[in-house]
Design a protein around this motif. Sequence first.
Motif: not given
Length: 253
Positions: A113, A115, A127, A130
């Motif tokens: 992901t 971040y 985020d 995450y």
Amino acid sequence: MKNYWDKFPKTDPQYTKANNQGGRKSTSVTPVYMVKLATDVLGPIGEGWGYSVIKERFDNGAPIVLIQAANSESKLPVYMVDDGKIVYEKNHTILLQMWVGEKDNTFSQFGHTKYSYMTKTGKYYVDDEYGKKSITDAMTKCLSLLGVCSDVYMGEFDNIDYQEAARVEAAIGKADDAAEETEKQTAKLNEHIEQNIKLMANCPTMDAVGKVYGLAANKADLLARALKLDPTQVKQPLDVKYFELQKTLGGAA
């Protein structure tokens, strides 16, 4: 480990979404739907299957470039700096280990992901979900290796006729009266065949006949299988009309 690949049903198109990122078309599946399919076939999570996070880390990505004003004369990139050091995008990565049936039957996949990064509008974004997203990414990869929604990951959903066959199977599975829904879908299949027989009859050449026949027969084959009918028998009226026109128009498609 047992082979579960053929135990999962066709993916219900209701839980899919078409993507077009960077000019590349693909189909994504709702993660919770994949979990439901896994639970239906493998058993409840924690009993028939489960997972654990083995490792996690943050990696630097590209340096973050600030968006300059439109009237700026400089063509050089301006990097985000914190305490004199360039700030980099950060990516979150986990290694997830999944088990199936028995807890010593394991296999692993990575999940990723973004971040922290600069958005297209020039805002620095972090985020805070995450961890959940990385786990979802890794888990769906693992489930796909077992055969969950394999038709999507193998590209079969690129075929609109396959999608229609999947919708037919899903409609029958959800119907209060499966027999009634099957009869309804069978009537639609017969209508499809009749329409294409008429189209073939109006074709001026065998080349045109062959194109109509090929598309119609492929769709009929997929729908027949979805309805658990014999594809050969279902397509017979198409075959009869094709060979009749071949004698009339001459030549082969």
